[in-house]
Every structure is written in structure tokens, then in C-alpha cells.
Design a protein around this motif. Sequence first.
Motif, mmCIF file in Angstrom:
data_model
loop_
_atom_site.group_PDB
_atom_site.id
_atom_site.type_symbol
_atom_site.label_atom_id
_atom_site.label_comp_id
_atom_site.label_asym_id
_atom_site.label_seq_id
_atom_site.Cartn_x
_atom_site.Cartn_y
_atom_site.Cartn_z
ATOM 1 N N LEU A 264 -4.209 -12.098 43.825
ATOM 2 C CA LEU A 264 -3.103 -12.008 44.860
ATOM 3 C C LEU A 264 -2.050 -13.114 44.203
ATOM 4 C CD1 LEU A 264 -1.531 -11.215 47.133
ATOM 5 C CD2 LEU A 264 -2.719 -13.041 48.428
ATOM 6 N N LYS A 265 -2.320 -14.219 43.789
ATOM 7 C CA LYS A 265 -1.369 -15.260 43.310
ATOM 8 C C LYS A 265 -0.666 -14.792 42.167
ATOM 9 C CE LYS A 265 -3.729 -19.039 46.008
ATOM 10 N NZ LYS A 265 -4.359 -20.383 45.547
ATOM 11 N N LEU B 176 -0.264 -11.668 41.152
ATOM 12 C CA LEU B 176 0.887 -10.572 41.365
ATOM 13 C C LEU B 176 2.290 -11.075 42.082
ATOM 14 C CD1 LEU B 176 -1.899 -7.839 42.663
ATOM 15 C CD2 LEU B 176 -0.276 -7.632 40.750
ATOM 16 N N ILE B 177 1.585 -11.948 43.149
ATOM 17 C CA ILE B 177 3.128 -12.590 43.677
ATOM 18 C C ILE B 177 3.896 -13.310 42.616
ATOM 19 C CG2 ILE B 177 3.700 -14.359 45.250
ATOM 20 C CD1 ILE B 177 2.859 -11.833 46.774
ATOM 21 N N GLY B 178 3.054 -14.178 41.814
ATOM 22 C CA GLY B 178 3.721 -14.891 40.886
ATOM 23 C C GLY B 178 4.564 -13.912 39.952
ATOM 24 N N GLY B 179 4.017 -12.689 39.727
ATOM 25 C CA GLY B 179 4.618 -11.821 38.644
ATOM 26 C C GLY B 179 6.030 -11.321 39.231
ATOM 27 N N LEU B 180 6.366 -11.621 40.407
ATOM 28 C CA LEU B 180 7.773 -11.142 41.011
ATOM 29 C C LEU B 180 8.586 -12.075 40.618
ATOM 30 C CD1 LEU B 180 6.957 -10.120 44.565
ATOM 31 C CD2 LEU B 180 7.208 -8.486 42.881
ATOM 32 N N CYS C 110 -1.165 -7.536 50.472
ATOM 33 C CA CYS C 110 -0.226 -7.915 51.402
ATOM 34 C C CYS C 110 -0.414 -7.240 52.852
ATOM 35 C CB CYS C 110 1.252 -7.639 50.913
ATOM 36 S SG CYS C 110 1.640 -8.941 49.615
ATOM 37 N N ARG D 116 10.403 -4.846 42.663
ATOM 38 C CA ARG D 116 10.400 -4.747 41.512
ATOM 39 C C ARG D 116 11.572 -4.316 40.621
ATOM 40 N NH1 ARG D 116 4.683 -4.510 40.443
ATOM 41 N NH2 ARG D 116 4.001 -6.601 40.206
ATOM 42 N N ALA E 251 -0.592 -1.850 39.838
ATOM 43 C CA ALA E 251 -0.392 -3.113 40.315
ATOM 44 C C ALA E 251 0.503 -3.146 41.564
ATOM 45 C CB ALA E 251 0.125 -4.065 39.160
ATOM 46 N N ASP E 252 1.679 -2.318 41.747
ATOM 47 C CA ASP E 252 2.196 -2.127 42.834
ATOM 48 C C ASP E 252 1.459 -1.813 44.114
ATOM 49 O OD1 ASP E 252 4.494 -2.562 41.339
ATOM 50 O OD2 ASP E 252 5.706 -0.896 41.671
ATOM 51 N N LYS F 34 6.094 -17.195 47.316
ATOM 52 C CA LYS F 34 5.156 -17.934 46.444
ATOM 53 C C LYS F 34 4.599 -19.275 46.861
ATOM 54 C CE LYS F 34 7.669 -15.459 42.660
ATOM 55 N NZ LYS F 34 8.432 -15.721 41.326
ATOM 56 N N ILE G 192 6.122 -6.712 52.793
ATOM 57 C CA ILE G 192 5.781 -6.309 51.089
ATOM 58 C C ILE G 192 4.702 -5.254 51.099
ATOM 59 C CG2 ILE G 192 5.145 -6.992 48.862
ATOM 60 C CD1 ILE G 192 6.117 -9.736 49.628
ATOM 61 N N GLY G 193 4.058 -4.987 52.522
ATOM 62 C CA GLY G 193 2.639 -4.207 52.247
ATOM 63 C C GLY G 193 3.084 -2.854 52.558
ATOM 64 N N HIS G 194 3.820 -2.180 51.628
ATOM 65 C CA HIS G 194 4.057 -0.847 51.321
ATOM 66 C C HIS G 194 4.531 -0.649 49.972
ATOM 67 C CE1 HIS G 194 5.640 3.119 51.897
ATOM 68 N NE2 HIS G 194 4.889 3.337 53.043
ATOM 69 N N PRO G 195 3.749 0.480 49.319
ATOM 70 C CA PRO G 195 4.148 0.466 47.887
ATOM 71 C C PRO G 195 5.677 0.719 47.597
ATOM 72 C CG PRO G 195 2.211 1.840 48.566
ATOM 73 C CD PRO G 195 2.696 1.194 50.013
ATOM 74 N N ILE H 172 -2.821 -8.964 54.553
ATOM 75 C CA ILE H 172 -2.685 -10.268 54.950
ATOM 76 C C ILE H 172 -1.442 -10.334 56.121
ATOM 77 C CG2 ILE H 172 -1.680 -12.535 54.336
ATOM 78 C CD1 ILE H 172 -2.807 -12.014 51.735
ATOM 79 N N ILE I 55 2.287 -18.353 49.584
ATOM 80 C CA ILE I 55 0.909 -17.771 48.881
ATOM 81 C C ILE I 55 0.111 -18.868 48.142
ATOM 82 C CG2 ILE I 55 0.121 -16.217 47.377
ATOM 83 C CD1 ILE I 55 0.482 -14.779 49.633
ATOM 84 N N ILE J 117 -0.237 -7.286 35.478
ATOM 85 C CA ILE J 117 0.488 -7.774 36.479
ATOM 86 C C ILE J 117 1.345 -6.925 36.901
ATOM 87 C CG2 ILE J 117 2.373 -8.969 35.587
ATOM 88 C CD1 ILE J 117 -0.576 -10.899 37.151
ATOM 89 N N VAL K 299 7.261 -2.392 47.633
ATOM 90 C CA VAL K 299 7.020 -3.380 46.219
ATOM 91 C C VAL K 299 7.589 -2.516 45.168
ATOM 92 C CG1 VAL K 299 5.156 -3.919 44.743
ATOM 93 C CG2 VAL K 299 4.623 -4.071 47.082
ATOM 94 N N VAL L 133 14.072 -6.824 41.083
ATOM 95 C CA VAL L 133 13.773 -8.161 40.224
ATOM 96 C C VAL L 133 14.214 -7.905 38.699
ATOM 97 C CG1 VAL L 133 12.111 -9.600 39.354
ATOM 98 C CG2 VAL L 133 12.195 -9.477 41.878
ATOM 99 N N LEU M 145 -0.783 -4.685 45.050
ATOM 100 C CA LEU M 145 -0.168 -5.532 45.833
ATOM 101 C C LEU M 145 0.248 -5.421 47.236
ATOM 102 C CD1 LEU M 145 1.242 -8.476 46.065
ATOM 103 C CD2 LEU M 145 3.298 -7.540 44.707
ATOM 104 N N ALA M 146 0.502 -4.255 47.121
ATOM 105 C CA ALA M 146 1.031 -3.536 48.545
ATOM 106 C C ALA M 146 -0.385 -3.530 49.631
ATOM 107 C CB ALA M 146 1.348 -2.205 48.615
ATOM 108 N N CYS N 224 4.445 -10.883 54.382
ATOM 109 C CA CYS N 224 3.310 -9.809 53.770
ATOM 110 C C CYS N 224 3.342 -8.591 54.308
ATOM 111 C CB CYS N 224 2.078 -10.470 53.663
ATOM 112 S SG CYS N 224 1.636 -11.761 52.556
#
Lengths: 113, 113
Positions: free
Chosen positions: A106-107, A109-113, A35, B48, A27-28, B107, B38-41, A38, B110, A22, B44, B51, A31-32, B35
Amino acid sequence: MKREAAEACCPPPAGKPDLRPIEGAEADEELATLCKAIGHPARVQILRLLVSKEACICGDIVEELPLAQSTVSQHLKVLKEAGLIRGDVDGPRVCYCIEPRTLRRLKALIGGL
Amino acid sequence: MKREAAEACCPPPAGKPDLRPIEGAEADEELATLCKAIGHPARVQILRLLVSKEACICGDIVEELPLAQSTVSQHLKVLKEAGLIRGDVDGPRVCYCIEPRTLRRLKALIGGL
DNA sequence: CGGTGCTATCGTGCTCCAACGATGAAGCGC
DNA sequence: GCGCTTCATCGTTGGAGCACGATAGCACCG
């Protein structure tokens, strides 16, 4: 003019529990990528359409969006390359539907934030 | 060289239950905006970092990423404009931290897919 | 087999993004 | 006040992204 369809598509609920991590560099990146796919209103709208219609519609998407057919096709391509949707050929038309596995991913990965 | 900080920043857990709808045209736009941010490594990775460190770090982010300081600053700006992070000035440095409300909102959006 | 309807792809213009170096602004220490 | 550190901003360059019209590829119907 009728649209029956919804036969050869969207089959597998696929109960596999997903085994990838995750977080971490991969994973980064993942996720990027998701996202980024989307990250456009038209694409969000397309996703919502495909989620709401349990049956997977096809080029009706074009009629729902205020965009040219070629533009919609490009957005569909982006979503497909991201693995968020799937396109099965059904005769002359193409039947698009969401890929539940990627959506769950996706859910997670987002949830892992 | 020591970094104590983590005093005047990141305070409010803010237990407000969020009252905006989870779908609709506005929600679509909002989800796309978030999104896209967030859409760039690199972004992300920044998220992280913020967080994981419960304390909100500042320009140490620059040292963690293989990017120029100006580039990191731009990414921080994008995240801030999306409402995902907050930047509080702490003397000569700036203390960045995530905005939990926006993260929860993301969250929820999503999850609504 | 020729037409018709549905998609995908191509080519184009325009805008936005990502990265960098250089410069500028603000606060602290001496 | 002077210099130092820390960030933000500016200006530029190259590369994506988004939208469109036009065109090409299929599968089907007649």
C-alpha cells in the motif's frame, strides 16, 4: 482474564522485495480496493491498534471500539479480505494482526502517486 | 481543438511543512476520508491522469474514461471535496489539477501506519 | 457431556454510492 | 442576441455499505 497470547501469530517479517508493478490498470484496481478497505474510521482505528500493539490482540478490539461485536467482526472481515490483516485461530479466540507485506504494498502504491 | 491552457492553474508548489499530527482521532478520520475518496478505480485513474500530465487537463478526462460525463463530474466532485484536486475555471472549461499539499498529507498519514 | 466464553454469520432496516439520461447555467464566437 | 460548447446539477434506479440483535459454531473447562 489475563491475555498472554502473542505466540503463534505475526511471525514472518518476510523480506521479499515485492515484484508487482506500481502503476497500470491492475495497480489502479488494487489501490482502489485497499483504500476502500481503509476508507472507514473504525477500520483505520483497528489498523492503528494492530500496528501499535506489536503483539496481536484478538477480541479486545471490540472493547476498544464503541461498536457492537458483530459490527467489529464485519470490519475485521473487510480488512482480512483486502489482505491487510490476518486472523489466526488460537484456541477459542482469534488472533488478528497486520499483514506487513500488504501494508508495504500500500505504501508503495501511494508513494507512486 | 487545440488545448493550450496550463497557465492560470496548478501554480503553487507551496513549501509549507504541514503542521498537523500524524495520528490520533482526527488523523484517523482524515485518513479514512481521503482513502474513501480514492477507494474507487475511476477515481484512482483520474488521479493518475492528473499526476502524469504535468499540465492540468480539463474535460479530456471524460474521454479517457469509459463513463458518462455526469458520472465523471461526480467523481471529480468527490475528489474535490476531499481536497485532493482543485478545479479552476478557465473560460468555458474547467481546469482540474491535483492539490500537492493534500497528496503529501496522504502520504504522510499512510507512512505513519 | 454439558456449560461457558469467544467469534462468525444471518437477517433486517437504513443510508449512502454509482451510474445514467435529461436538464440547466455560464462563457465564447459569430 | 443566438447558438454552440463545456460542466454541473437533478432525479432515478439498482446495488453496497453500516449498524444492530439474534443465532449458530467451536474450543475449552469442569
